[in-house]
Enzyme design. Sequence first.
Site, PDB file in Angstrom:
ATOM      1  N   HIS A  36    -129.906 -62.350   9.897  1.00  0.00           N
ATOM      2  CA  HIS A  36    -131.190 -62.590   8.429  1.00  0.00           C
ATOM      3  C   HIS A  36    -130.622 -62.383   7.173  1.00  0.00           C
ATOM      4  O   HIS A  36    -131.444 -61.135   6.474  1.00  0.00           O
ATOM      5  CB  HIS A  36    -132.268 -62.008   8.961  1.00  0.00           C
ATOM      6  CG  HIS A  36    -132.513 -62.243  10.085  1.00  0.00           C
ATOM      7  ND1 HIS A  36    -133.418 -63.753  10.677  1.00  0.00           N
ATOM      8  CD2 HIS A  36    -132.472 -61.768  11.826  1.00  0.00           C
ATOM      9  CE1 HIS A  36    -133.548 -63.732  11.831  1.00  0.00           C
ATOM     10  NE2 HIS A  36    -133.202 -62.828  12.372  1.00  0.00           N
ATOM     11  N   TRP A  66    -123.670 -26.121  -4.819  1.00  0.00           N
ATOM     12  CA  TRP A  66    -124.246 -27.473  -4.999  1.00  0.00           C
ATOM     13  C   TRP A  66    -125.070 -27.530  -6.186  1.00  0.00           C
ATOM     14  O   TRP A  66    -126.568 -27.299  -5.998  1.00  0.00           O
ATOM     15  CB  TRP A  66    -125.397 -27.845  -3.454  1.00  0.00           C
ATOM     16  CG  TRP A  66    -124.810 -29.081  -3.084  1.00  0.00           C
ATOM     17  CD1 TRP A  66    -124.302 -29.898  -2.831  1.00  0.00           C
ATOM     18  CD2 TRP A  66    -126.692 -30.278  -3.415  1.00  0.00           C
ATOM     19  NE1 TRP A  66    -124.715 -30.793  -2.234  1.00  0.00           N
ATOM     20  CE2 TRP A  66    -125.798 -31.556  -2.790  1.00  0.00           C
ATOM     21  CE3 TRP A  66    -127.570 -30.138  -4.784  1.00  0.00           C
ATOM     22  CZ2 TRP A  66    -126.888 -32.657  -3.207  1.00  0.00           C
ATOM     23  CZ3 TRP A  66    -128.109 -31.591  -4.093  1.00  0.00           C
ATOM     24  CH2 TRP A  66    -128.050 -32.559  -3.776  1.00  0.00           C
ATOM     25  N   ARG A 115    -122.897 -24.496   2.452  1.00  0.00           N
ATOM     26  CA  ARG A 115    -124.864 -24.791   1.896  1.00  0.00           C
ATOM     27  C   ARG A 115    -123.567 -25.090   0.813  1.00  0.00           C
ATOM     28  O   ARG A 115    -125.360 -25.980  -0.210  1.00  0.00           O
ATOM     29  CB  ARG A 115    -125.114 -24.366   1.602  1.00  0.00           C
ATOM     30  CG  ARG A 115    -125.570 -23.609   2.479  1.00  0.00           C
ATOM     31  CD  ARG A 115    -126.730 -21.537   2.887  1.00  0.00           C
ATOM     32  NE  ARG A 115    -127.815 -21.591   1.764  1.00  0.00           N
ATOM     33  CZ  ARG A 115    -129.078 -22.550   3.055  1.00  0.00           C
ATOM     34  NH1 ARG A 115    -128.630 -22.125   4.183  1.00  0.00           N
ATOM     35  NH2 ARG A 115    -129.961 -22.548   1.956  1.00  0.00           N
ATOM     36  N   LYS A 142    -125.296 -29.035   3.646  1.00  0.00           N
ATOM     37  CA  LYS A 142    -125.413 -28.837   4.914  1.00  0.00           C
ATOM     38  C   LYS A 142    -126.896 -28.723   4.473  1.00  0.00           C
ATOM     39  O   LYS A 142    -128.010 -29.679   5.939  1.00  0.00           O
ATOM     40  CB  LYS A 142    -124.575 -27.412   5.512  1.00  0.00           C
ATOM     41  CG  LYS A 142    -125.417 -27.911   7.377  1.00  0.00           C
ATOM     42  CD  LYS A 142    -124.030 -27.756   7.895  1.00  0.00           C
ATOM     43  CE  LYS A 142    -125.146 -27.705   9.591  1.00  0.00           C
ATOM     44  NZ  LYS A 142    -124.627 -29.827  10.447  1.00  0.00           N
ATOM     45  N   CYS A 185    -126.649 -24.933  -1.966  1.00  0.00           N
ATOM     46  CA  CYS A 185    -126.159 -23.403  -2.371  1.00  0.00           C
ATOM     47  C   CYS A 185    -126.357 -22.334  -1.183  1.00  0.00           C
ATOM     48  O   CYS A 185    -127.193 -22.624  -0.593  1.00  0.00           O
ATOM     49  CB  CYS A 185    -127.567 -22.844  -3.936  1.00  0.00           C
ATOM     50  SG  CYS A 185    -127.052 -24.163  -4.726  1.00  0.00           S
ATOM     51  N   GLU A 245    -120.254 -40.200   5.298  1.00  0.00           N
ATOM     52  CA  GLU A 245    -120.813 -39.443   5.213  1.00  0.00           C
ATOM     53  C   GLU A 245    -119.471 -38.812   4.921  1.00  0.00           C
ATOM     54  O   GLU A 245    -118.628 -37.437   4.097  1.00  0.00           O
ATOM     55  CB  GLU A 245    -121.128 -38.059   5.421  1.00  0.00           C
ATOM     56  CG  GLU A 245    -121.316 -38.209   6.435  1.00  0.00           C
ATOM     57  CD  GLU A 245    -122.388 -37.196   7.278  1.00  0.00           C
ATOM     58  OE1 GLU A 245    -122.743 -37.117   8.047  1.00  0.00           O
ATOM     59  OE2 GLU A 245    -122.999 -36.318   6.415  1.00  0.00           O
ATOM     60  N   ASN A 270    -131.349 -19.938  -5.442  1.00  0.00           N
ATOM     61  CA  ASN A 270    -130.516 -21.264  -4.400  1.00  0.00           C
ATOM     62  C   ASN A 270    -132.563 -21.952  -4.850  1.00  0.00           C
ATOM     63  O   ASN A 270    -133.366 -21.132  -4.227  1.00  0.00           O
ATOM     64  CB  ASN A 270    -130.499 -20.626  -2.989  1.00  0.00           C
ATOM     65  CG  ASN A 270    -130.656 -21.689  -1.739  1.00  0.00           C
ATOM     66  OD1 ASN A 270    -130.549 -23.076  -2.387  1.00  0.00           O
ATOM     67  ND2 ASN A 270    -131.310 -21.608  -0.843  1.00  0.00           N
ATOM     68  N   GLY A 271    -132.330 -22.833  -4.810  1.00  0.00           N
ATOM     69  CA  GLY A 271    -133.822 -23.551  -5.424  1.00  0.00           C
ATOM     70  C   GLY A 271    -134.058 -24.553  -6.805  1.00  0.00           C
ATOM     71  O   GLY A 271    -132.450 -24.768  -7.488  1.00  0.00           O
ATOM     72  N   LYS A 274    -122.168 -41.261  10.105  1.00  0.00           N
ATOM     73  CA  LYS A 274    -121.299 -40.657  10.035  1.00  0.00           C
ATOM     74  C   LYS A 274    -120.456 -40.785   9.768  1.00  0.00           C
ATOM     75  O   LYS A 274    -119.215 -40.512   8.981  1.00  0.00           O
ATOM     76  CB  LYS A 274    -120.613 -40.854  11.750  1.00  0.00           C
ATOM     77  CG  LYS A 274    -121.696 -39.322  12.721  1.00  0.00           C
ATOM     78  CD  LYS A 274    -120.860 -37.619  12.137  1.00  0.00           C
ATOM     79  CE  LYS A 274    -122.918 -37.670  11.681  1.00  0.00           C
ATOM     80  NZ  LYS A 274    -123.976 -37.153  11.614  1.00  0.00           N
ATOM     81  N   GLU A 300    -126.581 -43.870  13.102  1.00  0.00           N
ATOM     82  CA  GLU A 300    -126.135 -42.752  13.159  1.00  0.00           C
ATOM     83  C   GLU A 300    -124.761 -42.761  12.992  1.00  0.00           C
ATOM     84  O   GLU A 300    -123.933 -41.573  11.815  1.00  0.00           O
ATOM     85  CB  GLU A 300    -126.368 -41.810  14.054  1.00  0.00           C
ATOM     86  CG  GLU A 300    -125.865 -40.986  14.408  1.00  0.00           C
ATOM     87  CD  GLU A 300    -125.683 -39.873  13.008  1.00  0.00           C
ATOM     88  OE1 GLU A 300    -126.811 -39.491  12.183  1.00  0.00           O
ATOM     89  OE2 GLU A 300    -125.065 -38.605  13.010  1.00  0.00           O
TER      90      GLU A 300
HETATM   91  C1  F6R Z   1    -126.048 -36.216   7.799  1.00  0.00           C
HETATM   92  C2  F6R Z   1    -126.433 -34.251   8.256  1.00  0.00           C
HETATM   93  C3  F6R Z   1    -128.026 -34.837   7.536  1.00  0.00           C
HETATM   94  C4  F6R Z   1    -128.717 -33.525   8.116  1.00  0.00           C
HETATM   95  C5  F6R Z   1    -130.139 -34.352   7.293  1.00  0.00           C
HETATM   96  C6  F6R Z   1    -131.469 -32.975   8.030  1.00  0.00           C
HETATM   97  O1  F6R Z   1    -124.622 -35.342   9.055  1.00  0.00           O
HETATM   98  O2  F6R Z   1    -126.512 -34.038   8.584  1.00  0.00           O
HETATM   99  O3  F6R Z   1    -128.291 -36.199   7.087  1.00  0.00           O
HETATM  100  O4  F6R Z   1    -129.292 -34.369   9.380  1.00  0.00           O
HETATM  101  O5  F6R Z   1    -129.778 -33.498   5.815  1.00  0.00           O
HETATM  102  O6  F6R Z   1    -131.209 -31.729   8.289  1.00  0.00           O
HETATM  103  P1  F6R Z   1    -131.858 -31.253   9.688  1.00  0.00           P
HETATM  104  O7  F6R Z   1    -131.325 -31.079  10.636  1.00  0.00           O
HETATM  105  O8  F6R Z   1    -131.610 -29.880   8.977  1.00  0.00           O
HETATM  106  O9  F6R Z   1    -133.038 -30.448   8.271  1.00  0.00           O
END
Ligand code: F6R
Length: 595
Positions: A490, A71, A27, A590, A2, A474, A97-98, A471, A467
């Site tokens: 395993h 969001w 956001r 994000k 949000c 997502e 937001n919250g 990627k 990682e």
């Molecule tokens: C994946 C991604 C998320 C963030 C996670 C932590 O591409 O961006 O997995 O890494 O939400 O976010 P931060 O680093 O802002 O604490």
Amino acid sequence: MCGIVGYIGNRQAQDVLINCLTRLEYRGYDSCGLAVSGSSLEVYKDAVRVNELAGAAPQLEGTAGIGHTRWATCGPPSQLNAHPHLDCRGRIAVVHNGIIYNFDRLKQELLAEGHNFAAEVDTEVLPHLIEKYYRGNLEEAVAAALHRVEGSYAIIVLKADEPELVVARKGSPLVIGLGDRENFIASDVVALLDYSDRVIYLEEGDIGVINKIDIKIKRNGADVLRKEHKILWTVAEAQKAGYEHFMLKEIHEQPKVIRDALGGYSQAAEPLVELAGAGGTDIDSLLILACGTSYYAGMVGKYIMEELLAIPVRVELASEFSYQGQVRAGTAAIVISQSGETADTLGATRRLKEKGCPVSAITNVMGSTISRLADRTVYTRAGPEISVASTKSFIAQLVVLYWLALSYSKVDIRRLADLVMAIRQLPSKVQQVLDKEDAIRRCGQFLSGYENVFFIGRGINHPVALEGALKLKEIAYIHAEGYAAGELKHGPFALLGSDTPVIALVVRDNTYEAVLNNIREIRARGSPVIAVVGQGDEATIGQLADWVITVPRVEALFSPIVNSVVLQLLAYYTARERGCPIDFPRNLAKSVTVE
Ligand code: F6R
């Protein structure tokens, strides 16, 4: 998670709010809305993206207003659940937001008192509570309402006929941008870059009253002064600069990002931060906490630190640490967060502080909550990261972890000099990976036809495999699993076959032969193999794998950097081929400011 914005000044508020919301969309983007106060209070909101709302909204006349991009946490995305929310008479509008944990109880109380509710969201209790407590002073009514609320919030309140906005924060970020006879409010500074480079960060528990000239902030009823900060990010950094997506732009920025991250540390291995245990004791172990991509950076950090510092390093998910994590004296903690606002990481940081453990934060955002909670902060200097999927901030986090480890390294001076030289070559090595973009794009086109993919790596490249899988999940919506290469047999072997490609990270370190064997085992089960290999190994591995992507040869310790860039591009081109909304993947936001 949000985004909220507010404006008060002499311009038409609607235009400013739309522009700020567009910048904050990362956001949250399942619905959005505006409230503008002129001769009356007008609201327009819908379950659409900001550009659609901008096209459909009537002109709302007025020079004060608030906006929200959502969001969903409580109540599905819909026109009614979109913010702003109003009181019974439509004179008080709130964006939030919250999360309000006790909203159900508050709602029952307000319903019993005759208040009418229109939506299904927790936020709606706020305008009604403010209405209930309003006795001619909006700030006092907001304070009284918030006194009843359990949970987290950043809010902006607008009331018809009142030439001010009331703002408050607890657990969610809020920043005020200072202008000339106008003021701006937003969840984070990226929204404000077009208008101001001077900001004030609200602190926990602050309530502010803002008009176009003046800002008054109180905490626990007493006036407080909050320092003004200068923003170093520019508008240009928050634009796509001709790239189709922010993600691609941010991937391409990485050579510069590495240079900038290293920029401040030009002297060989000078300490970035002082690492100490509780009470200043020498450290005998490290604890790294983070979530998501930042957690995987922390996992790579474990390998780096254990090799160079020769002390044990524990890495934990911040979201799990809050339940039972223990810390010994002599342990120094590092928390990693791109945004500096991730609720789980902030929770874990508070818990560490309660236990008397010194905390160093690695973050990308100046003024973020984590930078104010931690004892020391190292900034990654990656510039604003807009794409929901992290790329450049991950690489910058790794660079900071490398430099931190180098500065405390126990290795001999010659090896240290070699490593410092090698780290300085990383920008050109990453550029060489970017130059292979076409080959990676073709591989992404191949991958886009599958629904299940495994990523494997060993040692320091195990977290890189994790990682890479994150990627792909997502942004391309492909089910992907990262595995330590030795673990596939395993259990996951049961899933291998011609419809399940495996991406293998092959590095010339002590894992090399083992990974080659793993590739042979996988091929024997019929899975197509895509191998990411160092220059010089393509011929050997070309006999085992269906696709080979070559990366420049680097010191094995730094292989996560070049390998990660390949996997970022691979995810990007796979998602592009599948027509996915790359910068704004479904259901994600994000900055995850709720636990
Ligand atoms: C994946 C991604 C998320 C963030 C996670 C932590 O591409 O961006 O997995 O890494 O939400 O976010 P931060 O680093 O802002 O604490």
